[in-house]
Design a protein around this motif. Sequence first.
Motif, PDB file in Angstrom:
ATOM      1  N   PHE A 145      43.662  36.692  47.423  1.00 50.30           N
ATOM      2  CA  PHE A 145      42.907  37.853  46.933  1.00 50.30           C
ATOM      3  C   PHE A 145      41.441  37.699  47.319  1.00 50.30           C
ATOM      4  O   PHE A 145      40.862  36.617  47.198  1.00 50.30           O
ATOM      5  CB  PHE A 145      43.053  37.966  45.423  1.00 50.30           C
ATOM      6  N   LEU A 146      40.854  38.810  47.762  1.00 51.02           N
ATOM      7  CA  LEU A 146      39.491  38.788  48.263  1.00 51.02           C
ATOM      8  C   LEU A 146      38.706  39.963  47.668  1.00 51.02           C
ATOM      9  O   LEU A 146      39.146  41.104  47.726  1.00 51.02           O
ATOM     10  CB  LEU A 146      39.523  38.908  49.789  1.00 51.02           C
ATOM     11  N   SER A 147      37.557  39.668  47.099  1.00 51.54           N
ATOM     12  CA  SER A 147      36.698  40.695  46.507  1.00 51.54           C
ATOM     13  C   SER A 147      35.757  41.292  47.540  1.00 51.54           C
ATOM     14  O   SER A 147      35.134  40.565  48.329  1.00 51.54           O
ATOM     15  CB  SER A 147      35.845  40.099  45.386  1.00 51.54           C
ATOM     16  N   GLU A 171      35.181  50.134  48.204  1.00 50.94           N
ATOM     17  CA  GLU A 171      35.006  48.724  47.848  1.00 50.94           C
ATOM     18  C   GLU A 171      35.982  48.375  46.749  1.00 50.94           C
ATOM     19  O   GLU A 171      36.376  49.229  45.957  1.00 50.94           O
ATOM     20  CB  GLU A 171      33.561  48.393  47.464  1.00 50.94           C
ATOM     21  N   GLY A 172      36.389  47.114  46.690  1.00 50.46           N
ATOM     22  CA  GLY A 172      37.381  46.704  45.701  1.00 50.46           C
ATOM     23  C   GLY A 172      38.075  45.413  46.091  1.00 50.46           C
ATOM     24  O   GLY A 172      37.439  44.482  46.586  1.00 50.46           O
ATOM     25  N   MET A 173      39.406  45.351  45.889  1.00 52.99           N
ATOM     26  CA  MET A 173      40.183  44.135  46.131  1.00 52.99           C
ATOM     27  C   MET A 173      41.052  44.270  47.377  1.00 52.99           C
ATOM     28  O   MET A 173      41.636  45.320  47.624  1.00 52.99           O
ATOM     29  CB  MET A 173      41.094  43.835  44.942  1.00 52.99           C
ATOM     30  N   GLY A 195      33.318  48.424  42.870  1.00 54.32           N
ATOM     31  CA  GLY A 195      33.727  47.342  43.744  1.00 54.32           C
ATOM     32  C   GLY A 195      34.232  46.132  42.974  1.00 54.32           C
ATOM     33  O   GLY A 195      34.650  46.222  41.819  1.00 54.32           O
ATOM     34  N   SER A 196      34.176  44.982  43.637  1.00 53.80           N
ATOM     35  CA  SER A 196      34.587  43.723  43.008  1.00 53.80           C
ATOM     36  C   SER A 196      33.608  42.638  43.414  1.00 53.80           C
ATOM     37  O   SER A 196      33.639  42.143  44.538  1.00 53.80           O
ATOM     38  CB  SER A 196      36.009  43.343  43.437  1.00 53.80           C
ATOM     39  N   HIS A 197      32.728  42.300  42.496  1.00 52.97           N
ATOM     40  CA  HIS A 197      31.793  41.211  42.774  1.00 52.97           C
ATOM     41  C   HIS A 197      32.532  39.881  42.696  1.00 52.97           C
ATOM     42  O   HIS A 197      32.433  39.048  43.588  1.00 52.97           O
ATOM     43  CB  HIS A 197      30.632  41.243  41.783  1.00 52.97           C
ATOM     44  N   ILE A 210      44.808  40.926  37.868  1.00 51.57           N
ATOM     45  CA  ILE A 210      43.467  40.593  38.340  1.00 51.57           C
ATOM     46  C   ILE A 210      42.437  41.266  37.447  1.00 51.57           C
ATOM     47  O   ILE A 210      42.483  42.482  37.239  1.00 51.57           O
ATOM     48  CB  ILE A 210      43.243  41.076  39.792  1.00 51.57           C
ATOM     49  N   TYR A 211      41.528  40.465  36.899  1.00 53.99           N
ATOM     50  CA  TYR A 211      40.388  41.011  36.168  1.00 53.99           C
ATOM     51  C   TYR A 211      39.229  41.130  37.163  1.00 53.99           C
ATOM     52  O   TYR A 211      38.735  40.124  37.688  1.00 53.99           O
ATOM     53  CB  TYR A 211      39.991  40.102  35.016  1.00 53.99           C
ATOM     54  N   VAL A 212      38.816  42.368  37.422  1.00 57.42           N
ATOM     55  CA  VAL A 212      37.774  42.626  38.410  1.00 57.42           C
ATOM     56  C   VAL A 212      36.429  42.812  37.715  1.00 57.42           C
ATOM     57  O   VAL A 212      36.255  43.723  36.902  1.00 57.42           O
ATOM     58  CB  VAL A 212      38.115  43.873  39.251  1.00 57.42           C
ATOM     59  N   SER A 213      35.494  41.959  38.059  1.00 57.48           N
ATOM     60  CA  SER A 213      34.141  42.045  37.506  1.00 57.48           C
ATOM     61  C   SER A 213      33.215  42.731  38.498  1.00 57.48           C
ATOM     62  O   SER A 213      33.166  42.377  39.680  1.00 57.48           O
ATOM     63  CB  SER A 213      33.609  40.649  37.180  1.00 57.48           C
ATOM     64  N   SER A 214      32.478  43.714  38.003  1.00 59.52           N
ATOM     65  CA  SER A 214      31.508  44.425  38.821  1.00 59.52           C
ATOM     66  C   SER A 214      30.453  45.014  37.902  1.00 59.52           C
ATOM     67  O   SER A 214      30.659  45.088  36.686  1.00 59.52           O
ATOM     68  CB  SER A 214      32.192  45.527  39.644  1.00 59.52           C
ATOM     69  N   TYR A 215      29.350  45.448  38.478  1.00 61.15           N
ATOM     70  CA  TYR A 215      28.248  45.909  37.631  1.00 61.15           C
ATOM     71  C   TYR A 215      27.270  46.758  38.429  1.00 61.15           C
ATOM     72  O   TYR A 215      27.508  47.069  39.591  1.00 61.15           O
ATOM     73  CB  TYR A 215      27.537  44.719  36.972  1.00 61.15           C
ATOM     74  N   SER A 216      26.171  47.112  37.810  1.00 66.67           N
ATOM     75  CA  SER A 216      25.096  47.926  38.409  1.00 66.67           C
ATOM     76  C   SER A 216      25.553  49.310  38.847  1.00 66.67           C
ATOM     77  O   SER A 216      25.485  49.671  40.028  1.00 66.67           O
ATOM     78  CB  SER A 216      24.461  47.180  39.595  1.00 66.67           C
ATOM     79  N   PRO A 217      26.032  50.132  37.900  1.00 69.80           N
ATOM     80  CA  PRO A 217      26.402  51.513  38.230  1.00 69.80           C
ATOM     81  C   PRO A 217      25.163  52.357  38.504  1.00 69.80           C
ATOM     82  O   PRO A 217      24.033  51.948  38.212  1.00 69.80           O
ATOM     83  CB  PRO A 217      27.112  51.981  36.969  1.00 69.80           C
ATOM     84  N   ASN A 218      25.410  53.548  39.060  1.00 67.96           N
ATOM     85  CA  ASN A 218      24.310  54.453  39.360  1.00 67.96           C
ATOM     86  C   ASN A 218      24.849  55.875  39.330  1.00 67.96           C
ATOM     87  O   ASN A 218      25.930  56.143  39.856  1.00 67.96           O
ATOM     88  CB  ASN A 218      23.720  54.141  40.741  1.00 67.96           C
ATOM     89  N   ALA A 219      24.136  56.766  38.731  1.00 70.93           N
ATOM     90  CA  ALA A 219      24.597  58.158  38.597  1.00 70.93           C
ATOM     91  C   ALA A 219      24.816  58.827  39.948  1.00 70.93           C
ATOM     92  O   ALA A 219      25.559  59.808  40.047  1.00 70.93           O
ATOM     93  CB  ALA A 219      23.587  58.964  37.774  1.00 70.93           C
TER      94      ALA A 219
END
Length: 500
Positions: A145-147, A171-173, A195-197, A210-219
Amino acid sequence: MSLSNEPRVRRRRLGVMVAAAGLVATLLTAGPAAATPDPGDNPKPDKDVSSSTTAEVKKQIADGEIPPPNEIVHSDNIEHLTNIPKDALGGTNSDLAFQGKYAFAGNYDGFRVFDISNPKAPKTVAQVLCPGSQNDISVSGNLLFLSTDSSRSDDSCASTTQPATEKASWEGMKVFDISDKANPKYVAAVESACGSHTHSLVPERKNVYIYVSSYSPNATFPDCQPPHDGISVIKVPRKAPEKAAVVNFPVLFPGEGPDGGGNPGAPTNPGVSKTTGCHDITVLPSKDLAAGACMGDGILMDIEDPENPKVIDQVQDNVNFAFWHSATFNQKANKVVFTDELGGGGAATCNEAIGPNRGADGIYDITGKGDDRKLVFRSYFKIDRHQADTENCVAHNGSLIPVKGKDLMVQAWYQGGVSVWDFTDSTKPKEIAYFERGPISADTMVGGGSWSAYYYNGYIYSNDMAKGFDVLKINDRRTDPAKRVRLNELNVQTQPDYFD
């Protein structure tokens, strides 16, 4: 001088294929690369520093307080067995995973497979060109698996960067079949919000979650809308990975309004990251527990139902923690070590000016039972080997060293190198071994150093962002019992029960 030569010891002063035509993995051989890595995924460029900083660094080197540029130094109980420089994959090295005699090394340009049956002489089995930061990597059975945490033109390994403001961006897995280690095959892709950081596996017999961690959303990002206070849960059937899909998006920080319920960050908490998702999650399947490092918050979760994780406790440190980055349980699951990535991994924070409590590890005891368990802060740990102001250095990825009755850990600190430390006493952690190189430059802030340092079947493996793949061996009575522990698979963010 060959990088694989043992350096002299130098004491430091302490101060299934998817129908989409795009899913093709490009294997690199010893010849020229078949495709060009995408510079859009590269880290920020090197930064000049002031003349006074350069003068101070050169004085520290002359006085023996800092090793000369690129010189290897280590404690007496650490051996540097070898270094394998970066080859066709020239991007930044990232995380590591292990299975049998193989190590899998992530890289912003793809991933590399090493045969480590002889740790003193690892051999490259495959290099796969598949750009997309940061290519956080894990393995389970015949699946890898690759983020992908950069906005791409499509989900293929030939994609290029494309603005996240465009709905068609991806973006994703990504999922690969690694039944033939020399010929990984790209078999599935799942888009995930923001995406998937990083990602963490909860493996079961028929499925891998798979628990996918991501952050920094934007409107302005169609597929990454605020507040994004949760994680994507993907279900991957082992026998039909092409059916992989997002099955849930549990909100971990519920709250009213556009900002959700995590840490608000500045101006309420100056210097602390606003929580808009998680950076990394470590799961302990044998105990149905997970610990989340979520920007401005640390959390403890019950994952008995892997599709529906629930938060048991939530803590903040608005004095010394800027960015909750990763987590590690001890073997008894009565402690968690959280790391603070102050400066985002691109700053010099291992110096006297920053001090011992920022950019450090936070050690928390887990008290109580069931849903009443709490995270209770005990102490900080940070390497006390001061680094130059041209060295990016901060607490980063590490793993347990499995010794019964002891809480021992090896950890990467970017250009602070690799540290082995003991937190058996939660209130009095101490370093017991180290390995590092001198600054890449005495004149410029150049990003580099150990991204991940993990203990696997008797050896320490480090993926250096710039220098390549290092193999270390620790010889110490405190860690020697770990040499008898053997695993067939290790993803550090899916912690095993070493002694069950």
